[in-house]
Design an enzyme around this catalytic site. Structure first.
Site, short mmCIF file in Angstrom:
data_model
loop_
_atom_site.label_atom_id
_atom_site.label_comp_id
_atom_site.label_asym_id
_atom_site.label_seq_id
_atom_site.Cartn_x
_atom_site.Cartn_y
_atom_site.Cartn_z
N GLU A 118 -7.15 -0.54 38.12
CA GLU A 118 -8.48 -0.42 37.42
C GLU A 118 -9.39 -0.48 38.62
OE1 GLU A 118 -11.53 0.71 35.37
OE2 GLU A 118 -9.61 0.41 34.42
N GLY A 144 -5.46 4.24 40.65
CA GLY A 144 -4.15 4.48 39.89
C GLY A 144 -3.28 5.56 40.26
N ASP A 164 -3.80 7.68 31.93
CA ASP A 164 -4.82 7.49 31.11
C ASP A 164 -6.38 7.53 31.81
OD1 ASP A 164 -6.27 7.06 28.85
OD2 ASP A 164 -5.85 5.13 28.46
#
Length: 279
Positions: A118, A144, A164
């Protein structure tokens, strides 16, 4: 670049389809005793209070998990997902919604490892707090996409990956395909899940075409549209693309997606459950 926060969207219909698929994949992957590496490229804060200011500002959860919370489905897989969310709450009252990190933590065992990335400073601090206490879990304030490629192939030789991104940057759609292609070249037997929003259908079609042309095998797509595609700004649908899915996943989604359309979509809503590339 770092403005997106999932706390505004927790528990919405996109989360429902994303986390239903994630739970099905992880449930299957942890049937074997062999260790598993779980990698989450864009983790967010990991856990959300629905009474908080962010969730209350949009109240998107009212169109998602709130409509399912007391629902009793004829399909066990949907009931299992609802029970999973209830395990983070009082069974009678919906107050919290787990993000993908907490859902993954629910399934990960002592022999498994969890890797959570994150970049948003506030969400990173919350993620570190929410995921503390387990030596097998690593939280990293890094990119990421790069972090995923750097972890492959895993020492366990088994990996489950969730990609995501918020797609705030238009290049994210192409970056997903490029990153996944690199990851697959390093470790072709991993299970890879890509979440995507449908704001502009052409971008999704281009992403699908890129994955189909990549040479990867066994690609499935599952999409829930709460309304018909539109040129007006805003997300009308979302989905998950899964590479190397569990063998029963498509059958499960074929059963559950029509029910989700009936519960969460307006009269123009629809679903997709497709084998994009054969095994």
């Amino acid at each position: 670049m770092l403005s997106y926060r999932h706390s505004f969207h927790a528990g919405n219909p996109a989360d429902v389809v994303k986390h239903l698929v994630l739970a099905q994949v992880l449930s299957y992957q942890t049937l074997k005793d062999k260790p598993l590496d779980y990698i989450d490229t864009h983790s967010g804060a990991g856990f959300f209070e629905l009474a908080g200011a962010d969730a209350q500002k949009t109240q998107e959860y009212l169109d998602g998990i709130a409509k399912l919370y007391q629902h009793n489905s004829e399909h066990q897989e949907l009931n299992d997902y609802i029970a999973l969310i209830k395990s983070f709450n009082d069974a009678q009252q919906l107050a919290f919604y787990p993000g993908s990190p907490k859902i993954a933590e629910h399934f990960l065992r002592r022999q498994d490892k969890g890797w959570f990335f994150e970049l948003h400073p506030r969400d990173l601090a919350l993620l570190q707090e929410n995921m503390s206490g387990k030596r097998s879990i690593r939280v990293r304030g890094e990119n990421g996409f790069a972090g995923l490629v750097g972890l492959l192939p895993p020492a366990s030789r088994r990996a489950c990956v969730l990609i995501d991104p918020p797609y705030e940057i238009k290049d994210d759609y192409d970056t997903v395909v490029k990153t996944l292609t690199k990851a697959y070249q390093r470790f072709a037997t991993g299970t890879y899940m890509i979440w995507y929003p449908v704001v502009d259908r052409e971008r999704i079609e281009r992403m699908e075409e890129g994955l189909i042309a990549s040479g990867m095998r066994n690609i499935q797509l599952f999409e829930l549209a709460t309304q018909a595609d539109t040129d007006v700004h805003g997300m009308t649908a979302s989905g998950m693309i899964v590479i190397n899915p569990p063998w029963k996943l498509k059958q499960t989604m074929d059963n559950v997606l029509p029910e989700l359309v009936s519960l969460l979509s307006d009269s123009s809503g629809f679903y997709r459950s497709e084998q994009l590339v054969a095994e």
